[in-house]
Enzyme design. Structure first.
Site, PDB file in Angstrom:
ATOM      1  N   LEU A   1       4.247 -31.859  28.811  1.00 42.04           N
ATOM      2  CA  LEU A   1       4.384 -31.933  27.175  1.00 42.04           C
ATOM      3  C   LEU A   1       5.520 -32.567  26.688  1.00 42.04           C
ATOM      4  CD1 LEU A   1       2.904 -28.449  26.148  1.00 42.04           C
ATOM      5  CD2 LEU A   1       1.678 -30.561  26.425  1.00 42.04           C
TER       6      LEU A   1
ATOM      7  N   ASN B   1      -3.269 -38.766  33.197  1.00 46.25           N
ATOM      8  CA  ASN B   1      -2.834 -37.863  32.211  1.00 46.25           C
ATOM      9  C   ASN B   1      -4.112 -36.960  32.138  1.00 46.25           C
ATOM     10  OD1 ASN B   1      -1.669 -36.011  30.220  1.00 46.25           O
ATOM     11  ND2 ASN B   1      -2.719 -37.058  28.862  1.00 46.25           N
TER      12      ASN B   1
ATOM     13  N   GLY C   1       0.022 -24.416  35.110  1.00 44.28           N
ATOM     14  CA  GLY C   1      -0.526 -25.232  36.545  1.00 44.28           C
ATOM     15  C   GLY C   1      -1.684 -25.151  37.133  1.00 44.28           C
TER      16      GLY C   1
ATOM     17  N   ASP D   1      -2.275 -41.044  24.770  1.00 39.77           N
ATOM     18  CA  ASP D   1      -3.601 -41.002  24.976  1.00 39.77           C
ATOM     19  C   ASP D   1      -4.304 -41.918  24.879  1.00 39.77           C
ATOM     20  OD1 ASP D   1      -3.166 -37.550  23.517  1.00 39.77           O
ATOM     21  OD2 ASP D   1      -2.998 -38.041  25.356  1.00 39.77           O
TER      22      ASP D   1
ATOM     23  N   ASN E   1      -4.066 -27.009  36.391  1.00 38.49           N
ATOM     24  CA  ASN E   1      -4.781 -28.229  36.917  1.00 38.49           C
ATOM     25  C   ASN E   1      -3.907 -28.661  38.158  1.00 38.49           C
ATOM     26  OD1 ASN E   1      -6.546 -29.836  34.931  1.00 38.49           O
ATOM     27  ND2 ASN E   1      -5.217 -28.853  33.644  1.00 38.49           N
TER      28      ASN E   1
ATOM     29  N   HIS F   1      -6.420 -34.980  29.310  1.00 34.62           N
ATOM     30  CA  HIS F   1      -6.288 -34.815  28.109  1.00 34.62           C
ATOM     31  C   HIS F   1      -7.525 -33.743  27.434  1.00 34.62           C
ATOM     32  CE1 HIS F   1      -5.269 -34.647  23.591  1.00 34.62           C
ATOM     33  NE2 HIS F   1      -6.511 -34.960  23.338  1.00 34.62           N
TER      34      HIS F   1
HETATM   35  C1  GRF Z   1      -4.663 -27.593  29.548  1.00 31.56           C
HETATM   36  O1  GRF Z   1      -5.255 -27.419  28.254  1.00 31.56           O
HETATM   37  C2  GRF Z   1      -4.565 -29.230  29.496  1.00 31.56           C
HETATM   38  O2  GRF Z   1      -5.667 -29.723  29.066  1.00 31.56           O
HETATM   39  C3  GRF Z   1      -3.260 -29.478  28.889  1.00 31.56           C
HETATM   40  O3  GRF Z   1      -2.588 -28.368  29.121  1.00 31.56           O
HETATM   41  C4  GRF Z   1      -3.095 -27.091  29.208  1.00 31.56           C
HETATM   42  C5  GRF Z   1      -2.453 -26.474  30.215  1.00 31.56           C
HETATM   43  O4  GRF Z   1      -2.720 -26.873  31.474  1.00 31.56           O
HETATM   44  N1  GRF Z   1      -2.806 -30.755  29.222  1.00 31.56           N
HETATM   45  P1  GRF Z   1      -2.369 -26.373  32.995  1.00 31.56           P
HETATM   46  O5  GRF Z   1      -3.135 -24.879  32.884  1.00 31.56           O
HETATM   47  O6  GRF Z   1      -0.759 -25.940  32.813  1.00 31.56           O
HETATM   48  O7  GRF Z   1      -2.789 -27.249  33.852  1.00 31.56           O
END
Ligand code: GRF
Length: 207
Positions: A91, A108, A12, A151, A14, A110
């Site tokens: 995911l 999203n 998490g 994507d 992001n 990527h």
């Molecule tokens: C990151 O590499 C992001 O690009 C991918 O999931 C990974 C973990 O992201 N989509 P986060 O730390 O859970 O936000």
């Protein structure tokens, strides 16, 4: 006020970047209504709870039939009257019904410069392994609208990151997150929340 649902599967970071940018004013006119994960143990849920944001685990494994999971996920999102769904390290394949209901309202992040190193099976650390295997000198991250493909939706923002000779997949992933992902995902949300972009003929244009 743009109502956000943020979907996570892992750490998490992001999500944390979005929360921080809402708190420090880099994102305006937007609010996270709910954080949803397919994994109870996802630290992203913990981050939400600490911030007093509703956090839900909705996992395909908890439902006998996939369509029941699909219905539960769509129902949770609709119950919060969401304007924008943000996939932040999520995911799980999205239900088609959700993509249809929320056309150009799902984004999203990527960890590559799409269309390079995107598509089925290319996610997380695997992306950076492929970038290093190919000997690329530049990589980066992309924020895009989600469509029926993987994507393949209209690109909103991209940011490049230099690949260093001594990079490992892990060091590269961390730098792409720090220098690109945590920058362009909040910026994309702010653009949408403040009406700064439009989608025309499957392309995103700044206005
Ligand atoms: C990151 O590499 C992001 O690009 C991918 O999931 C990974 C973990 O992201 N989509 P986060 O730390 O859970 O936000």
């Amino acid at each position: 006020m743009l109502k956000l649902a943020v979907l996570v599967s892992g750490g998490g970071t992001n999500l944390q970047a979005i929360m921080d940018c809402i708190n420090n004013g880099k994102i305006t006119n937007a609010q996270i209504q709910v954080v949803i994960s397919n994994k109870e143990e996802a630290f992203g849920l913990e981050r939400a709870r600490k911030a007093g944001i509703p956090a839900r685990c909705i996992s395909p494994k908890s439902y006998e039939k996939r369509e029941d999971f699909n219905g539960a996920l769509l129902g949770e999102i609709q119950s919060h009257d969401i304007d924008l769904v943000v996939l932040a390290g999520y995911l799980v394949i999205l239900p088609e019904i959700l993509v249809q209901e929320y056309q150009n309202r799902i984004i999203n992040i990527h960890p590559s410069l799409l269309p390079s190193f995107g598509g089925v099976g290319c996610y997380g650390l695997k992306v950076h392994e492929k970038v290093l295997e190919r000997g690329c000198k530049v990589t980066g991250a992309t924020v895009h609208f989600v469509d029926e493909g993987t994507d393949t939706g209209p690109i909103i923002l991209q940011k490049s990151v230099e690949v260093l000779d001594n990079d490992t997949p892990q060091t590269l992933q961390q730098r792409v997150m720090e220098e690109a992902e945590w920058n362009i995902l909040p910026k994309s949300i702010d653009f949408i929340a403040n009406g700064k972009i439009v989608v025309e003929k499957n392309k995103v244009r700044r206005i």
